[in-house]
Motif scaffolding. Sequence first.
Motif, mmCIF file in Angstrom:
data_model
loop_
_atom_site.group_PDB
_atom_site.id
_atom_site.type_symbol
_atom_site.label_atom_id
_atom_site.label_comp_id
_atom_site.label_asym_id
_atom_site.label_seq_id
_atom_site.Cartn_x
_atom_site.Cartn_y
_atom_site.Cartn_z
ATOM 1 N N CYS A 20 0.835 -1.199 0.000
ATOM 2 C CA CYS A 20 0.000 0.000 0.000
ATOM 3 C C CYS A 20 0.874 1.256 0.000
ATOM 4 O O CYS A 20 2.058 1.219 0.313
ATOM 5 N N SER A 21 0.264 2.379 -0.339
ATOM 6 C CA SER A 21 1.006 3.642 -0.444
ATOM 7 C C SER A 21 1.609 4.067 0.888
ATOM 8 O O SER A 21 2.617 4.773 0.925
ATOM 9 N N ASP A 22 1.001 3.636 1.998
ATOM 10 C CA ASP A 22 1.538 3.997 3.312
ATOM 11 C C ASP A 22 2.585 2.996 3.796
ATOM 12 O O ASP A 22 3.050 3.071 4.931
ATOM 13 N N GLY A 23 2.940 2.043 2.912
ATOM 14 C CA GLY A 23 3.987 1.091 3.249
ATOM 15 C C GLY A 23 3.495 -0.179 3.915
ATOM 16 O O GLY A 23 4.292 -1.099 4.136
ATOM 17 N N THR A 24 2.209 -0.258 4.239
ATOM 18 C CA THR A 24 1.678 -1.470 4.845
ATOM 19 C C THR A 24 1.356 -2.495 3.761
ATOM 20 O O THR A 24 1.302 -2.179 2.568
ATOM 21 N N GLY A 25 1.140 -3.716 4.197
ATOM 22 C CA GLY A 25 0.811 -4.769 3.249
ATOM 23 C C GLY A 25 -0.683 -4.923 3.057
ATOM 24 O O GLY A 25 -1.500 -4.463 3.867
ATOM 25 N N ALA A 26 -1.063 -5.584 1.991
ATOM 26 C CA ALA A 26 -2.467 -5.838 1.696
ATOM 27 C C ALA A 26 -3.041 -6.843 2.695
ATOM 28 O O ALA A 26 -2.310 -7.583 3.357
ATOM 29 N N SER A 27 -4.356 -6.871 2.802
ATOM 30 C CA SER A 27 -5.018 -7.770 3.740
ATOM 31 C C SER A 27 -5.908 -8.751 2.991
ATOM 32 O O SER A 27 -6.808 -8.358 2.250
ATOM 33 N N PHE A 28 -5.612 -10.044 3.209
ATOM 34 C CA PHE A 28 -6.386 -11.118 2.590
ATOM 35 C C PHE A 28 -6.783 -12.132 3.661
ATOM 36 O O PHE A 28 -6.758 -13.332 3.431
ATOM 37 N N ARG A 29 -7.167 -11.673 4.827
ATOM 38 C CA ARG A 29 -7.517 -12.584 5.912
ATOM 39 C C ARG A 29 -8.710 -13.451 5.517
ATOM 40 O O ARG A 29 -9.768 -12.938 5.162
ATOM 41 N N GLY A 30 -8.527 -14.762 5.607
ATOM 42 C CA GLY A 30 -9.615 -15.682 5.325
ATOM 43 C C GLY A 30 -10.052 -15.740 3.876
ATOM 44 O O GLY A 30 -11.070 -16.360 3.560
ATOM 45 N N THR A 31 -9.305 -15.137 2.991
ATOM 46 C CA THR A 31 -9.685 -15.078 1.581
ATOM 47 C C THR A 31 -9.427 -16.406 0.883
ATOM 48 O O THR A 31 -8.402 -17.043 1.102
ATOM 49 N N ARG A 32 -10.373 -16.809 0.027
ATOM 50 C CA ARG A 32 -10.183 -18.017 -0.775
ATOM 51 C C ARG A 32 -9.442 -17.638 -2.049
ATOM 52 O O ARG A 32 -9.929 -16.826 -2.842
ATOM 53 N N MET A 33 -8.287 -18.269 -2.237
ATOM 54 C CA MET A 33 -7.398 -17.906 -3.341
ATOM 55 C C MET A 33 -6.878 -19.170 -4.012
ATOM 56 O O MET A 33 -5.694 -19.322 -4.262
ATOM 57 N N TYR A 34 -7.749 -20.088 -4.355
ATOM 58 C CA TYR A 34 -7.345 -21.375 -4.901
ATOM 59 C C TYR A 34 -6.581 -21.218 -6.210
ATOM 60 O O TYR A 34 -7.053 -20.559 -7.147
ATOM 61 N N GLY A 35 -5.409 -21.837 -6.258
ATOM 62 C CA GLY A 35 -4.633 -21.858 -7.493
ATOM 63 C C GLY A 35 -4.129 -20.513 -7.958
ATOM 64 O O GLY A 35 -3.678 -20.377 -9.098
ATOM 65 N N ILE A 36 -4.169 -19.515 -7.092
ATOM 66 C CA ILE A 36 -3.776 -18.163 -7.501
ATOM 67 C C ILE A 36 -2.320 -18.141 -7.954
ATOM 68 O O ILE A 36 -1.449 -18.810 -7.389
ATOM 69 N N GLN A 37 -2.061 -17.388 -8.998
ATOM 70 C CA GLN A 37 -0.714 -17.290 -9.557
ATOM 71 C C GLN A 37 -0.080 -15.979 -9.087
ATOM 72 O O GLN A 37 -0.423 -14.896 -9.555
ATOM 73 N N LEU A 38 0.828 -16.124 -8.131
ATOM 74 C CA LEU A 38 1.470 -14.965 -7.502
ATOM 75 C C LEU A 38 2.986 -15.025 -7.659
ATOM 76 O O LEU A 38 3.729 -14.465 -6.861
ATOM 77 N N GLN A 39 3.441 -15.683 -8.707
ATOM 78 C CA GLN A 39 4.879 -15.756 -8.936
ATOM 79 C C GLN A 39 5.465 -14.352 -9.057
ATOM 80 O O GLN A 39 4.976 -13.520 -9.825
ATOM 81 N N GLY A 40 6.500 -14.088 -8.272
ATOM 82 C CA GLY A 40 7.175 -12.798 -8.347
ATOM 83 C C GLY A 40 6.394 -11.636 -7.771
ATOM 84 O O GLY A 40 6.822 -10.478 -7.878
ATOM 85 N N ALA A 41 5.266 -11.879 -7.126
ATOM 86 C CA ALA A 41 4.447 -10.794 -6.571
ATOM 87 C C ALA A 41 5.083 -10.239 -5.295
ATOM 88 O O ALA A 41 5.810 -10.930 -4.582
ATOM 89 N N ASP A 42 4.776 -8.965 -5.014
ATOM 90 C CA ASP A 42 5.278 -8.317 -3.802
ATOM 91 C C ASP A 42 4.172 -8.297 -2.759
ATOM 92 O O ASP A 42 3.238 -7.497 -2.822
ATOM 93 N N LEU A 43 4.286 -9.197 -1.782
ATOM 94 C CA LEU A 43 3.311 -9.315 -0.704
ATOM 95 C C LEU A 43 3.947 -8.965 0.638
ATOM 96 O O LEU A 43 3.546 -9.466 1.681
ATOM 97 N N GLN A 44 4.917 -8.077 0.615
ATOM 98 C CA GLN A 44 5.587 -7.709 1.862
ATOM 99 C C GLN A 44 4.575 -7.144 2.853
ATOM 100 O O GLN A 44 3.780 -6.258 2.542
ATOM 101 N N GLY A 45 4.609 -7.685 4.060
ATOM 102 C CA GLY A 45 3.728 -7.215 5.117
ATOM 103 C C GLY A 45 2.280 -7.625 4.966
ATOM 104 O O GLY A 45 1.425 -7.171 5.734
ATOM 105 N N ALA A 46 1.977 -8.480 4.015
ATOM 106 C CA ALA A 46 0.583 -8.876 3.781
ATOM 107 C C ALA A 46 0.027 -9.645 4.981
ATOM 108 O O ALA A 46 0.746 -10.365 5.670
#
Length: 266
Positions: A20-46
């Motif tokens: 996020c713009s404030d430097g925090t990570g995204a929130s995906f608590r309890g999210t269903r993400m079956y088979g999601i393709q996140l190769q090389g993604a930036d999830l710092q602090g998520a």
Amino acid sequence: MADQALLPDNLDLQNTDFTCSDGTGASFRGTRMYGIQLQGADLQGARLQGALLKSAKLEGANLTLADLTAVWLIVETATPTTPKSELEAASLIKAFMFNTVLDQAHCDGVDFTDAVFSTSVLHTQPASAERAFMNDAKFNDAWVLGAIFNGAQLAGTNFANAHLIGSRFKNSGSVPTKLTPSNRDGSAASIAQADISGTDFTGADMGGLDMVGATVATKGGFFGKTFTGYNNAHVPVAFTYGPTVFGNTTKTTTCPDGNPGPCKVI
């Protein structure tokens, strides 16, 4: 924020920046993400606590400082005897996991080959997989430095050639760490040829563990290395460690010198 969301199966979000713009990570608590393709993604602090990520592709993703407490990186109906081919395990090969939290995570059969799951100087929160379920997982050639695996279930898990310097595999309360043969196919857990200098296995069940060729430390020392992290960031890891401490080894344990246990640090 996408807490509790139901994302489309196999959604392609490769190389996406989720910070996020404030430097925090995204929130995906309890999210269903079956088979999601996140190769090389930036999830710092998520924040991914309790997220459902069976079959997710996270190769080379940045999970530094992310919280994956109680995440499901396999199918939620899995049992300790579900065949490996039916686990629908995620892949985190070469992922960046500095100070990442995997406490109580469901990771049976997950591939962490060549990943960096280590405690850096970035934060006081250590890399941690306390009471995680990591049976039959792969940590081959991974950098697992100063990480906490207290009470983790690691039957059949492969740490061959990994760097486990200063990590802890102790009891978590009354729950011991298990480094025993796989409940699925009987294959031995392994730290063969790994560097276990300063690794503390106090209380761990190490019956049947293959430790052949592992490097031990008979006295304390210092580890320091600056890693090239995600997007070429410089990430320093530095700490002191004590001597290697073995847990409960038996005659079925293969000691670092190739002899059967019980083993001694020599």
